[in-house]
Each structure stands twice: as structure tokens, then as C-alpha cells.
Motif scaffolding. Sequence first.
Motif, mmCIF file in Angstrom:
data_model
loop_
_atom_site.group_PDB
_atom_site.id
_atom_site.type_symbol
_atom_site.label_atom_id
_atom_site.label_comp_id
_atom_site.label_asym_id
_atom_site.label_seq_id
_atom_site.Cartn_x
_atom_site.Cartn_y
_atom_site.Cartn_z
ATOM 1 N N TYR A 7 0.839 -1.207 0.000
ATOM 2 C CA TYR A 7 0.000 0.000 0.000
ATOM 3 C C TYR A 7 0.872 1.254 0.000
ATOM 4 O O TYR A 7 0.696 2.141 -0.827
ATOM 5 C CB TYR A 7 -0.941 -0.008 1.215
ATOM 6 C CG TYR A 7 -1.727 1.267 1.335
ATOM 7 C CD1 TYR A 7 -2.937 1.424 0.673
ATOM 8 C CD2 TYR A 7 -1.237 2.348 2.075
ATOM 9 C CE1 TYR A 7 -3.643 2.615 0.743
ATOM 10 C CE2 TYR A 7 -1.936 3.542 2.150
ATOM 11 C CZ TYR A 7 -3.138 3.665 1.490
ATOM 12 O OH TYR A 7 -3.824 4.850 1.555
ATOM 13 N N THR A 11 0.421 3.584 -3.208
ATOM 14 C CA THR A 11 -0.808 4.373 -3.014
ATOM 15 C C THR A 11 -0.870 5.640 -3.883
ATOM 16 O O THR A 11 -1.903 5.939 -4.486
ATOM 17 C CB THR A 11 -1.025 4.710 -1.522
ATOM 18 O OG1 THR A 11 -2.158 5.519 -1.417
ATOM 19 C CG2 THR A 11 0.144 5.429 -0.885
ATOM 20 N N ASP A 12 0.245 6.367 -3.997
ATOM 21 C CA ASP A 12 0.230 7.600 -4.804
ATOM 22 C C ASP A 12 0.051 7.280 -6.288
ATOM 23 O O ASP A 12 -0.655 7.989 -7.000
ATOM 24 C CB ASP A 12 1.525 8.399 -4.580
ATOM 25 C CG ASP A 12 1.550 9.046 -3.199
ATOM 26 O OD1 ASP A 12 0.474 9.147 -2.573
ATOM 27 O OD2 ASP A 12 2.643 9.410 -2.731
ATOM 28 N N TYR A 15 -3.678 6.414 -6.766
ATOM 29 C CA TYR A 15 -4.535 7.592 -6.595
ATOM 30 C C TYR A 15 -4.401 8.541 -7.794
ATOM 31 O O TYR A 15 -5.391 9.017 -8.338
ATOM 32 C CB TYR A 15 -4.156 8.293 -5.287
ATOM 33 C CG TYR A 15 -5.007 9.485 -4.939
ATOM 34 C CD1 TYR A 15 -6.357 9.335 -4.642
ATOM 35 C CD2 TYR A 15 -4.454 10.764 -4.899
ATOM 36 C CE1 TYR A 15 -7.136 10.428 -4.312
ATOM 37 C CE2 TYR A 15 -5.229 11.861 -4.566
ATOM 38 C CZ TYR A 15 -6.567 11.693 -4.273
ATOM 39 O OH TYR A 15 -7.341 12.776 -3.951
ATOM 40 N N ASN A 16 -3.157 8.780 -8.224
ATOM 41 C CA ASN A 16 -2.933 9.695 -9.349
ATOM 42 C C ASN A 16 -3.480 9.137 -10.651
ATOM 43 O O ASN A 16 -4.097 9.864 -11.432
ATOM 44 C CB ASN A 16 -1.440 10.005 -9.488
ATOM 45 C CG ASN A 16 -1.000 11.080 -8.523
ATOM 46 O OD1 ASN A 16 -1.265 12.248 -8.740
ATOM 47 N ND2 ASN A 16 -0.359 10.689 -7.433
ATOM 48 N N GLU A 29 -10.575 8.395 -4.746
ATOM 49 C CA GLU A 29 -10.413 7.713 -3.448
ATOM 50 C C GLU A 29 -11.179 6.399 -3.424
ATOM 51 O O GLU A 29 -10.687 5.382 -2.937
ATOM 52 C CB GLU A 29 -10.948 8.611 -2.320
ATOM 53 C CG GLU A 29 -9.888 9.447 -1.668
ATOM 54 C CD GLU A 29 -10.383 10.101 -0.390
ATOM 55 O OE1 GLU A 29 -10.864 9.410 0.508
ATOM 56 O OE2 GLU A 29 -10.293 11.351 -0.325
ATOM 57 N N VAL B 10 0.010 14.304 -7.185
ATOM 58 C CA VAL B 10 -0.413 14.673 -5.828
ATOM 59 C C VAL B 10 -0.252 13.479 -4.883
ATOM 60 O O VAL B 10 -0.102 12.336 -5.330
ATOM 61 C CB VAL B 10 -1.884 15.172 -5.800
ATOM 62 C CG1 VAL B 10 -2.031 16.470 -6.537
ATOM 63 C CG2 VAL B 10 -2.819 14.124 -6.375
ATOM 64 N N THR B 11 -0.268 13.782 -3.593
ATOM 65 C CA THR B 11 -0.137 12.713 -2.587
ATOM 66 C C THR B 11 -1.531 12.222 -2.215
ATOM 67 O O THR B 11 -2.453 13.029 -2.046
ATOM 68 C CB THR B 11 0.565 13.260 -1.324
ATOM 69 O OG1 THR B 11 1.692 14.019 -1.761
ATOM 70 C CG2 THR B 11 1.027 12.148 -0.410
ATOM 71 N N ALA B 12 -1.655 10.929 -2.077
ATOM 72 C CA ALA B 12 -2.947 10.360 -1.676
ATOM 73 C C ALA B 12 -3.271 10.799 -0.254
ATOM 74 O O ALA B 12 -2.369 10.915 0.581
ATOM 75 C CB ALA B 12 -2.892 8.843 -1.761
ATOM 76 N N PRO B 13 -4.553 11.062 0.031
ATOM 77 C CA PRO B 13 -4.905 11.507 1.398
ATOM 78 C C PRO B 13 -4.601 10.431 2.443
ATOM 79 O O PRO B 13 -4.746 9.237 2.165
ATOM 80 C CB PRO B 13 -6.413 11.770 1.317
ATOM 81 C CG PRO B 13 -6.866 11.206 0.045
ATOM 82 C CD PRO B 13 -5.712 11.016 -0.849
ATOM 83 N N LEU B 16 -7.065 7.677 3.479
ATOM 84 C CA LEU B 16 -7.303 6.537 2.577
ATOM 85 C C LEU B 16 -6.887 5.211 3.213
ATOM 86 O O LEU B 16 -7.594 4.208 3.104
ATOM 87 C CB LEU B 16 -6.534 6.769 1.271
ATOM 88 C CG LEU B 16 -6.862 5.849 0.106
ATOM 89 C CD1 LEU B 16 -8.325 5.919 -0.276
ATOM 90 C CD2 LEU B 16 -6.004 6.188 -1.107
ATOM 91 N N TRP B 17 -5.737 5.224 3.916
ATOM 92 C CA TRP B 17 -5.243 3.986 4.530
ATOM 93 C C TRP B 17 -6.244 3.471 5.578
ATOM 94 O O TRP B 17 -6.511 2.275 5.654
ATOM 95 C CB TRP B 17 -3.857 4.207 5.151
ATOM 96 C CG TRP B 17 -3.414 3.062 6.017
ATOM 97 C CD1 TRP B 17 -3.157 3.096 7.351
ATOM 98 C CD2 TRP B 17 -3.182 1.697 5.617
ATOM 99 N NE1 TRP B 17 -2.788 1.853 7.804
ATOM 100 C CE2 TRP B 17 -2.801 0.974 6.765
ATOM 101 C CE3 TRP B 17 -3.289 1.029 4.403
ATOM 102 C CZ2 TRP B 17 -2.504 -0.390 6.736
ATOM 103 C CZ3 TRP B 17 -3.007 -0.337 4.358
ATOM 104 C CH2 TRP B 17 -2.613 -1.023 5.521
#
Lengths: 172, 80
Positions: A7, A11-12, A15-16, A29, B10-13, B16-17
Motif C-alpha cells: 500500500y 498508493t500515490d 490515486y494519481n 479515493e 499529488v499525494t494520496a490523502p 485513505l489507509w
Amino acid sequence: MTFEQLYKLHTDLVYNLALQYVQNTADAEEIAQDVFMSVHKNMHKFKGKSSVKTWIYRITINKSLDFIKAKTRTKRSFFFNSKRLDDPDTHINVSDFDHPGVLLEQKEEMKRIFDCINELPERQKTALILLKIENKTQQETANIMDCTVKSIESLYQRAKNKLTQKLAETKE
Amino acid sequence: MELLDNIKKVTAPDALWHKVNERVHKQQADIVPMHNVRAIAAAVALLFIANVVFAVQWTNTTDEVSLEEIIPEENYSLYE
């Protein structure tokens, strides 16, 4: 590698990539959650035929496309219901534009470009996103999309031509 | 189209985790009752098989017993 490590590493990326498909933080999200649920469920089945990154890219692309299809279906049924209620102003718009990677002063123009990208066929759209926005090489894109470099070249060229044409049409 | 090059990553919030973790735990919790369902289904299947085996054995036992053994002949006569 544990699920948490997977993860944190990806994750980035997820998401991107989801953002490029839906241009909306809430939807991206939701897609990212679905992607990691799928990763968690299937990580023990992953045979390592491709790299983990490629595998996660593929899941993200599939989940994003599924999400758009589901959302379009919902909006379409809403559209038909509204039609029955004689509301002529209702129109289908897959995403409410809220892309945090876009500069504020370019937001309107970017929305117009993404509206045109969203009208491209799925594979052309994916090739364009991976090559042009995610800056992947043709070989990496071919691996992710499980096809040859030649088909990627062709897909990208067609996507570019169609997009240029659509942008010219919407400018008029 | 050149504007596409300006899109920033961008960085994921962080939230989210937590959401993913929550869903993973929920999914794992949902799996436990499925184990129970499987165990119950297996027990029912075993009971059914045992019942069938018992019935077959019982039927075989009664086949071997002749009517004369059950109903003594001298007590009954159809011609009386």
C-alpha cells in the motif's frame, strides 16, 4: 512483502492514475479503495509473471474503467427518469471536475481537454493517459496494456488525432 | 494538449489507509461466518450420508428375516 508495504509503495501511483480517469478526488479515493481491496484479496494468487507495479497498474485501470461505466449507467438512468419528468436541461457528465494536480488558472481549459479525452475509446484513452500524463515509456505502456509497442504507437497516434479534432470542434 | 504536461502528481490523502484498513477488516470479518456455514453444511452432509448408510443396513437386515420368524405360522390361518 506485506499488504501495508504494498500500500505504502503504490498508493500515490494508484490515486494519481485514478485521478486521470475520473478527475475527481472523491471518485479517485473510491477507486483506490477498490484497487487495494482487490490487491489484498488476490496478493496470494499473484504469480509474478509481471512486476507488482504492472499488476497494480492493470488493476487500477480496470477498476477506473468499471467505475466510469457504473457511474455512466447510473447517470443515464437518472437522465431517462428526468426525461420522463420533462426536464430538458438534464445532461450526462461523468465527472464533476475536481483535479488537484491541475493549476487553478488552467482549470477551465483542462476541463475542456479532459471532457474530450473522456469521449475517446477506452484503450486509446488508456494509452494517452499512460504515455502523455503518467510519462510511461512505450515499452512500459505495452507491458501494462499487455500488447505490442507497435499497437501502442498506433493507439496513441489515433488518440492524439481524435483529441486534436475534438478540441478544434469544441473551440468553435 | 501540451497542457497535459503540466499536471502535477499529488499525494494520496492519509485517510485513505484508514478506509482501506477498515474495509479489509470488514472483509475478513465477513469471511468467518462463511467458515461456519461451510462447517454446518459439511455436518449436514455427513448426517445425511450416515442416515442413508443406516437405512440401507436396516433394509438389508429386514430382508434377511423371513415373515415366519416375525409372525408365527400356527397362530394364523387364512382358511379359518
